[in-house]
Design a protein around this motif. Structure first.
Motif, PDB file in Angstrom:
ATOM      1  N   GLY A   6     -28.334   8.144  23.126  1.00  0.00           N
ATOM      2  CA  GLY A   6     -27.108   8.714  23.659  1.00  0.00           C
ATOM      3  C   GLY A   6     -26.362   9.635  22.703  1.00  0.00           C
ATOM      4  N   HIS A   7     -26.870   9.806  21.485  1.00  0.00           N
ATOM      5  CA  HIS A   7     -26.195  10.631  20.485  1.00  0.00           C
ATOM      6  C   HIS A   7     -27.004  11.858  20.069  1.00  0.00           C
ATOM      7  CE1 HIS A   7     -22.985   7.750  19.951  1.00  0.00           C
ATOM      8  NE2 HIS A   7     -23.890   6.789  19.828  1.00  0.00           N
ATOM      9  N   VAL A   8     -28.182  12.074  20.641  1.00  0.00           N
ATOM     10  CA  VAL A   8     -29.047  13.174  20.227  1.00  0.00           C
ATOM     11  C   VAL A   8     -28.613  14.468  20.911  1.00  0.00           C
ATOM     12  CG1 VAL A   8     -31.416  14.047  20.159  1.00  0.00           C
ATOM     13  CG2 VAL A   8     -30.985  11.612  19.797  1.00  0.00           C
ATOM     14  N   LEU A   9     -28.246  15.459  20.106  1.00  0.00           N
ATOM     15  CA  LEU A   9     -27.878  16.780  20.617  1.00  0.00           C
ATOM     16  C   LEU A   9     -29.085  17.708  20.683  1.00  0.00           C
ATOM     17  CD1 LEU A   9     -24.609  17.341  18.556  1.00  0.00           C
ATOM     18  CD2 LEU A   9     -24.805  16.635  20.955  1.00  0.00           C
ATOM     19  N   GLY A  10     -30.017  17.527  19.762  1.00  0.00           N
ATOM     20  CA  GLY A  10     -31.207  18.368  19.707  1.00  0.00           C
ATOM     21  C   GLY A  10     -32.243  17.738  18.806  1.00  0.00           C
ATOM     22  N   GLU A  11     -33.470  18.260  18.896  1.00  0.00           N
ATOM     23  CA  GLU A  11     -34.581  17.697  18.131  1.00  0.00           C
ATOM     24  C   GLU A  11     -35.551  18.811  17.757  1.00  0.00           C
ATOM     25  OE1 GLU A  11     -38.289  14.621  18.957  1.00  0.00           O
ATOM     26  OE2 GLU A  11     -36.618  14.708  20.357  1.00  0.00           O
ATOM     27  N   ALA A  12     -36.103  18.754  16.565  1.00  0.00           N
ATOM     28  CA  ALA A  12     -37.140  19.680  16.117  1.00  0.00           C
ATOM     29  C   ALA A  12     -38.349  18.850  15.690  1.00  0.00           C
ATOM     30  CB  ALA A  12     -36.650  20.525  14.958  1.00  0.00           C
ATOM     31  N   LEU A  13     -39.527  19.374  15.944  1.00  0.00           N
ATOM     32  CA  LEU A  13     -40.773  18.682  15.612  1.00  0.00           C
ATOM     33  C   LEU A  13     -41.705  19.665  14.929  1.00  0.00           C
ATOM     34  CD1 LEU A  13     -42.733  16.224  15.953  1.00  0.00           C
ATOM     35  CD2 LEU A  13     -43.346  17.197  18.158  1.00  0.00           C
ATOM     36  N   THR A  14     -42.321  19.224  13.860  1.00  0.00           N
ATOM     37  CA  THR A  14     -43.341  20.033  13.197  1.00  0.00           C
ATOM     38  C   THR A  14     -44.396  19.084  12.637  1.00  0.00           C
ATOM     39  OG1 THR A  14     -43.730  21.827  11.616  1.00  0.00           O
ATOM     40  CG2 THR A  14     -42.242  20.066  10.916  1.00  0.00           C
ATOM     41  N   HIS A  15     -45.538  19.639  12.286  1.00  0.00           N
ATOM     42  CA  HIS A  15     -46.559  18.814  11.665  1.00  0.00           C
ATOM     43  C   HIS A  15     -47.302  19.644  10.628  1.00  0.00           C
ATOM     44  CE1 HIS A  15     -49.482  20.724  14.371  1.00  0.00           C
ATOM     45  NE2 HIS A  15     -50.408  20.281  13.536  1.00  0.00           N
ATOM     46  N   GLY A  16     -47.928  18.940   9.717  1.00  0.00           N
ATOM     47  CA  GLY A  16     -48.731  19.586   8.690  1.00  0.00           C
ATOM     48  C   GLY A  16     -50.017  18.816   8.496  1.00  0.00           C
ATOM     49  N   THR A  17     -50.951  19.433   7.822  1.00  0.00           N
ATOM     50  CA  THR A  17     -52.222  18.769   7.523  1.00  0.00           C
ATOM     51  C   THR A  17     -52.398  18.704   6.010  1.00  0.00           C
ATOM     52  OG1 THR A  17     -53.416  20.872   7.689  1.00  0.00           O
ATOM     53  CG2 THR A  17     -53.329  19.499   9.663  1.00  0.00           C
ATOM     54  N   TYR A  18     -53.141  17.689   5.575  1.00  0.00           N
ATOM     55  CA  TYR A  18     -53.336  17.502   4.144  1.00  0.00           C
ATOM     56  C   TYR A  18     -54.588  16.675   3.903  1.00  0.00           C
ATOM     57  CZ  TYR A  18     -52.384  16.107  -0.678  1.00  0.00           C
ATOM     58  OH  TYR A  18     -52.467  15.882  -2.026  1.00  0.00           O
ATOM     59  N   SER A  19     -55.309  17.018   2.863  1.00  0.00           N
ATOM     60  CA  SER A  19     -56.446  16.229   2.403  1.00  0.00           C
ATOM     61  C   SER A  19     -56.518  16.343   0.896  1.00  0.00           C
ATOM     62  CB  SER A  19     -57.747  16.750   3.028  1.00  0.00           C
ATOM     63  OG  SER A  19     -58.846  16.027   2.493  1.00  0.00           O
ATOM     64  N   LEU A  20     -57.091  15.336   0.271  1.00  0.00           N
ATOM     65  CA  LEU A  20     -57.316  15.395  -1.170  1.00  0.00           C
ATOM     66  C   LEU A  20     -58.589  16.164  -1.498  1.00  0.00           C
ATOM     67  CD1 LEU A  20     -56.417  11.715  -2.107  1.00  0.00           C
ATOM     68  CD2 LEU A  20     -55.040  13.757  -2.452  1.00  0.00           C
ATOM     69  N   HIS A  21     -59.349  16.521  -0.462  1.00  0.00           N
ATOM     70  CA  HIS A  21     -60.640  17.181  -0.650  1.00  0.00           C
ATOM     71  C   HIS A  21     -60.608  18.586  -0.060  1.00  0.00           C
ATOM     72  CE1 HIS A  21     -62.252  13.380  -2.003  1.00  0.00           C
ATOM     73  NE2 HIS A  21     -61.547  12.838  -1.047  1.00  0.00           N
ATOM     74  N   ALA A  22     -60.872  19.578  -0.894  1.00  0.00           N
ATOM     75  CA  ALA A  22     -60.776  20.985  -0.488  1.00  0.00           C
ATOM     76  C   ALA A  22     -61.708  21.327   0.672  1.00  0.00           C
ATOM     77  CB  ALA A  22     -61.066  21.889  -1.681  1.00  0.00           C
ATOM     78  N   HIS A  23     -62.817  20.622   0.825  1.00  0.00           N
ATOM     79  CA  HIS A  23     -63.789  20.965   1.858  1.00  0.00           C
ATOM     80  C   HIS A  23     -63.531  20.248   3.192  1.00  0.00           C
ATOM     81  CE1 HIS A  23     -65.303  17.393  -0.180  1.00  0.00           C
ATOM     82  NE2 HIS A  23     -65.828  17.063   0.976  1.00  0.00           N
ATOM     83  N   ALA A  24     -62.459  19.478   3.289  1.00  0.00           N
ATOM     84  CA  ALA A  24     -62.148  18.786   4.544  1.00  0.00           C
ATOM     85  C   ALA A  24     -61.772  19.799   5.619  1.00  0.00           C
ATOM     86  CB  ALA A  24     -61.013  17.799   4.331  1.00  0.00           C
ATOM     87  N   ASN A  25     -62.224  19.567   6.823  1.00  0.00           N
ATOM     88  CA  ASN A  25     -61.917  20.458   7.940  1.00  0.00           C
ATOM     89  C   ASN A  25     -60.800  19.864   8.773  1.00  0.00           C
ATOM     90  OD1 ASN A  25     -63.914  22.398   7.388  1.00  0.00           O
ATOM     91  ND2 ASN A  25     -65.467  21.059   8.261  1.00  0.00           N
TER      92      ASN A  25
END
Length: 94
Positions: free
Chosen positions: A74-93
């Motif tokens: 009942g108190h939310v005026l607006g919302e934003a959503l984002t996502h990111g990707t991450y791996s410890l291995h450079a060759h990860a797809n």
């Protein structure tokens, strides 16, 4: 006595380690993206930001995400959503 802002809620580690006597206890706050070193997959991390019509939420001393979601109802005026990707291995797809 109420603690001043900012406060930290319990994160998921609290439940994950609840039955492990060596790891049990309260885990607080955000513990950024860090996949297991032996995991070659790309991991996705989701972030949500809420604009509220109140300066603070009425939360118990010890609280988790479900407590925050209930208090925001009942108190939310607006919302934003984002996502990111991450791996410890450079060759990860991703």
């Amino acid at each position: 006595m109420r603690r001043p802002w900012p406060r930290q809620g319990l994160n998921d580690y609290t439940a994950w380690f609840a039955n492990n006597p060596d790891m049990g206890g309260d885990y607080l706050g955000y513990d950024g993206p860090y996949p297991p070193p032996n995991d070659l997959r790309m991991h996705r991390y989701f972030f949500r930001l809420f604009a509220l019509d109140v300066p603070s939420l009425d939360l118990p001393e010890r609280f988790g995400v479900s407590d925050v979601q209930r208090a925001m109802w009942g108190h939310v005026l607006g919302e934003a959503l984002t996502h990111g990707t991450y791996s410890l291995h450079a060759h990860a797809n991703g």
